[in-house]
Design an enzyme around this catalytic site. Structure first.
Site, PDB file in Angstrom:
ATOM      1  N   ARG A 159      32.845  56.794  19.670  1.00 57.58           N
ATOM      2  CA  ARG A 159      31.522  56.806  20.294  1.00 57.58           C
ATOM      3  C   ARG A 159      30.415  56.764  19.248  1.00 57.58           C
ATOM      4  O   ARG A 159      29.327  56.235  19.492  1.00 57.58           O
ATOM      5  CB  ARG A 159      31.395  58.034  21.204  1.00 57.58           C
ATOM      6  CG  ARG A 159      31.569  59.345  20.495  1.00 57.58           C
ATOM      7  CD  ARG A 159      31.860  60.497  21.440  1.00 57.58           C
ATOM      8  NE  ARG A 159      33.267  60.550  21.860  1.00 57.58           N
ATOM      9  CZ  ARG A 159      33.774  61.473  22.663  1.00 57.58           C
ATOM     10  NH1 ARG A 159      33.001  62.437  23.157  1.00 57.58           N
ATOM     11  NH2 ARG A 159      35.050  61.454  22.977  1.00 57.58           N
ATOM     12  N   LYS A 165      35.172  48.551  19.780  1.00 57.17           N
ATOM     13  CA  LYS A 165      35.487  49.570  18.766  1.00 57.17           C
ATOM     14  C   LYS A 165      36.515  49.038  17.764  1.00 57.17           C
ATOM     15  O   LYS A 165      37.606  48.623  18.148  1.00 57.17           O
ATOM     16  CB  LYS A 165      36.027  50.825  19.454  1.00 57.17           C
ATOM     17  CG  LYS A 165      36.587  51.891  18.501  1.00 57.17           C
ATOM     18  CD  LYS A 165      37.086  53.131  19.249  1.00 57.17           C
ATOM     19  CE  LYS A 165      37.803  54.111  18.321  1.00 57.17           C
ATOM     20  NZ  LYS A 165      38.322  55.305  19.027  1.00 57.17           N
ATOM     21  N   LYS A 183      44.319  64.594  13.090  1.00 58.35           N
ATOM     22  CA  LYS A 183      45.247  64.508  14.215  1.00 58.35           C
ATOM     23  C   LYS A 183      46.621  65.039  13.809  1.00 58.35           C
ATOM     24  O   LYS A 183      46.977  64.968  12.642  1.00 58.35           O
ATOM     25  CB  LYS A 183      45.428  63.039  14.631  1.00 58.35           C
ATOM     26  CG  LYS A 183      44.262  62.420  15.364  1.00 58.35           C
ATOM     27  CD  LYS A 183      44.597  60.988  15.777  1.00 58.35           C
ATOM     28  CE  LYS A 183      43.430  60.326  16.506  1.00 58.35           C
ATOM     29  NZ  LYS A 183      43.070  60.972  17.789  1.00 58.35           N
ATOM     30  N   GLU A 238      35.179  59.719  16.897  1.00 62.92           N
ATOM     31  CA  GLU A 238      34.460  58.784  16.017  1.00 62.92           C
ATOM     32  C   GLU A 238      34.090  57.477  16.697  1.00 62.92           C
ATOM     33  O   GLU A 238      33.130  56.823  16.315  1.00 62.92           O
ATOM     34  CB  GLU A 238      35.309  58.511  14.772  1.00 62.92           C
ATOM     35  CG  GLU A 238      36.369  57.397  14.906  1.00 62.92           C
ATOM     36  CD  GLU A 238      37.473  57.703  15.922  1.00 62.92           C
ATOM     37  OE1 GLU A 238      37.622  58.881  16.294  1.00 62.92           O
ATOM     38  OE2 GLU A 238      38.166  56.759  16.354  1.00 62.92           O
TER      39      GLU A 238
HETATM   40  N1  BES Z   1      41.267  56.859  19.165  1.00 67.65           N
HETATM   41  C1  BES Z   1      41.229  58.103  19.834  1.00 67.65           C
HETATM   42  C2  BES Z   1      41.647  58.015  21.312  1.00 67.65           C
HETATM   43  C3  BES Z   1      43.051  57.581  21.568  1.00 67.65           C
HETATM   44  C4  BES Z   1      44.047  58.518  21.820  1.00 67.65           C
HETATM   45  C5  BES Z   1      43.380  56.240  21.624  1.00 67.65           C
HETATM   46  C6  BES Z   1      45.333  58.111  22.075  1.00 67.65           C
HETATM   47  C7  BES Z   1      44.671  55.835  21.895  1.00 67.65           C
HETATM   48  C8  BES Z   1      45.650  56.769  22.121  1.00 67.65           C
HETATM   49  C9  BES Z   1      39.829  58.679  19.780  1.00 67.65           C
HETATM   50  O1  BES Z   1      39.106  58.377  18.638  1.00 67.65           O
HETATM   51  C10 BES Z   1      39.996  60.166  19.807  1.00 67.65           C
HETATM   52  O2  BES Z   1      40.540  60.685  18.884  1.00 67.65           O
HETATM   53  N2  BES Z   1      39.503  60.813  20.865  1.00 67.65           N
HETATM   54  C11 BES Z   1      39.615  62.214  20.984  1.00 67.65           C
HETATM   55  C12 BES Z   1      38.296  62.748  21.495  1.00 67.65           C
HETATM   56  C13 BES Z   1      38.213  64.246  21.473  1.00 67.65           C
HETATM   57  C14 BES Z   1      38.137  64.721  20.048  1.00 67.65           C
HETATM   58  C15 BES Z   1      37.010  64.662  22.240  1.00 67.65           C
HETATM   59  C16 BES Z   1      40.727  62.525  21.963  1.00 67.65           C
HETATM   60  O3  BES Z   1      40.856  61.823  22.968  1.00 67.65           O
HETATM   61  O4  BES Z   1      41.495  63.437  21.689  1.00 67.65           O
HETATM   62 ZN    ZN Z   2      39.659  56.634  17.679  1.00 65.86          ZN
HETATM   63 MN    MN Z   3      39.546  59.729  17.066  1.00 65.37          MN
END
Ligand code: BES
Ligand code: ZN
Ligand code: MN
Length: 501
Positions: free
Chosen positions: A354, A268, A280, A352
């Site tokens: 996935r 990724k 976020k 995003e």
């Molecule tokens: N890049 C993030 C996941 C992440 C969170 C990486 C903290 C490193 C530290 C990923 O793209 C994400 O935002 N995932 C979401 C998924 C949710 C919307 C289902 C998450 O984990 O909140």
């Molecule tokens: Zn991410």
């Molecule tokens: Mn994300």
């Protein structure tokens, strides 16, 4: 840093410091320690008998030799319990010891080769672990400091061995360790670099350099190539950004006689993840510059693999884009079509990773012929809740392949833990309007993310590594330093070296 191996009498060496190791649960000093102890009038054994030196892991005792031997100091380091002692002990010890000495301004020193004389460790592995631990443990990222006056960094490490026939093997290990550590360091550099400089185009540029230096084939897809291939999931994520997306493919062909046997590493490469329209919160968002660490792990591993030249085919694929909100950004509710024609309802634009991986995985199998896949991604915040920054979460569709990746990771100290993949978890992804949604509910978020990815494996054995907890370290510890861990680069390299699928 220069790492040398010499065959010399320990009592003849003139050096600012020499490192030796002591076990916690073995009263006997090993032969090297005994020689030094005698020359020092029993100073080491006395400290030991007084319980001032316990030999516990992480313990350091610096003894000044005051002219009794040419070496000016002896650094006695605890090795912990003998039956827990392995290459990861050595790797961690070298990182800790190098930083300990650096803090005292000692930038050149000698070390004994731990565990070799007793036969617990083999010399190649030991040389490799010493090099990896020292290089990675003293890693510094100073590209953005205007005041370059820092304390300097470790310059020279000399491994002292008493037998010349061990020196050759130690040397081979050291050179191997250097190539591997350089791959990890490249990944850390990319991951530590802020997103205003490390754009998708910059990632492609770095990959191009790696390809040129390592004689790898490289393909870089731009937006129009992606459109022709039907990569609607990747393109959907890229819509919000002014930075053009890229899909980088690096191919190492080490075994042309087996063209259908290809290890695929898919990383990724989100160079910054704002969440997109599903924005976020501000707190800690700066850490999302590291949302490309799966991708940099793949590029770092390909760099090392091209230097190590194992007899295996390895293909690295890195879909890279920013995830930004913007006038043309994709919206919650949008439906996109991935390269395998499956349609996805984008419920949350922050899921995003996935989306971009789905197109990259299909591309890797259909266009590049990978036969076994590992994807690496900072995919879910939920994995931090489950495993913290200690272990990497593992998911997959083939038990043998899962077992092999987990074993390889754990052996090298990039610790892993595998999760269940019952079909029941996938039910959360059912969509009213499309083939699937890109998120499930509140429960088991890391597993539903993996379930989503499993729809894009095109029938090949696949393992997914969720590194959202482990891509970043908050303290210096062992071979890690504060900042990017580099990702599981060594595991990826070791999978290529083992070639046992
Ligand atoms: N890049 C993030 C996941 C992440 C969170 C990486 C903290 C490193 C530290 C990923 O793209 C994400 O935002 N995932 C979401 C998924 C949710 C919307 C289902 C998450 O984990 O909140
Ligand atoms: Zn991410
Ligand atoms: Mn994300």
């Amino acid at each position: 840093m220069e790492i040398k191996v010499v065959t010399e009498d320990i009592l003849g060496i003139n050096t600012p410091a020499i490192i030796i190791g002591l076990y916690e649960d073995s009263k006997e000093l090993d032969s090297v320690a005994k020689i030094l102890d005698e020359a020092m009038g029993g100073a080491i054994s006395q400290l030991r008998n007084d319980q001032e030196i316990k030999g516990s892991s992480g313990e350091f005792t610096l003894i000044h030799t005051l002219g009794r031997i040419p070496a000016q100091r002896i650094l006695v380091s605890g090795l912990g319990r003998k039956n827990n002692f392995d290459l990861n002990t050595v790797r961690a010890l070298m990182g800790n010891a190098s930083r300990y000495l650096r803090a005292k301004g000692i930038l050149s020193f000698c070390t004994t080769a731990y565990g070799i004389e007793s036969g617990i460790l083999k010399p190649v592995g030991c040389g490799q672990a010493i090099a990896e631990g020292a290089i990675l443990g003293t890693y510094q990222f100073h590209n953005y400091r205007t005041n370059k006056e820092n304390q300097g960094n470790t310059e020279e490490i000399t491994i002292v061995s008493r037998e010349s026939d061990l020196s050759g093997s130690l040397e081979i290990g050291v050179r191997q360790g250097e190539m591997i550590a350089n791959g990890v360091a490249l990944s850390r550099d990319m991951s530590n670099t802020p997103a205003n400089d490390l754009t998708p185009s910059k990632m492609a540029e770095i990959a191009t350099t790696v390809a040129r230096e390592g004689n790898l084939d490289i393909t870089i897809l731009d937006r129009s190539n992606m459109e022709k291939l039907g990569m609607g999931a990747l393109l959907g994520v890229a819509r919000g950004s002014h930075q053009p997306p890229k899909l980088i493919a690096l191919e190492y062909k080490g075994d042309p006689d087996r063209p259908k046997h290809v290890l695929g590493l898919i990383g990724k490469g989100v160079t910054f993840d704002t969440g997109g329209i599903s924005l976020k919160p501000a707190l800690n968002m700066e850490n999302m510059k590291g949302d490309m660490t799966g991708g940099s792990s793949v590029i770092g591993a390909m760099k090392a693999i091209s230097a190590l030249k194992p007899k295996i085919n390895v293909t690295g694929v890195v879909p890279t884009t920013e995830n930004m909100p913007g006038g043309d950004a994709q919206r919650p509710g949008d439906i996109v079509r991935a390269m395998n024609n499956k349609t996805i309802e984008v419920i949350n634009t922050d899921a995003e990773g996935r989306l971009i991986l789905s197109d990259a995985m299909v591309y890797a199998v259909r266009k590049l012929g990978v036969s076994h896949m590992v994807d690496i991604a900072t995919l879910t915040g939920a994995i931090i809740v489950s495993l913290g920054s200690v272990r990497i979460g593992v998911f997959g569709n083939n038990q043998e392949w899962i077992d092999q990746v987990v074993r390889t990771g754990n052996d090298g100290g990039e610790r892993m833990w595998s999760f269940p993949m019952d079909d029941d978890y996938g039910e959360q992804l059912k969509s009213t309007f499309a083939d699937m949604m890109n998120v499930g509910g509140k429960e088991a978020g890391s597993i539903t993310a993996a379930k989503f990815l499993s729809e894009f494996t095109e029938g090949v054995p696949w393992v997914h590594l969720d590194i959202a907890g482990s891509y970043r370290m908050s303290v210096d510890k062992g071979w890690h330093v504060k900042g990017s861990s580099g990702g599981p680069v060594r595991t990826l390299i070791n999978l290529a070296l083992a070639d046992s699928f």
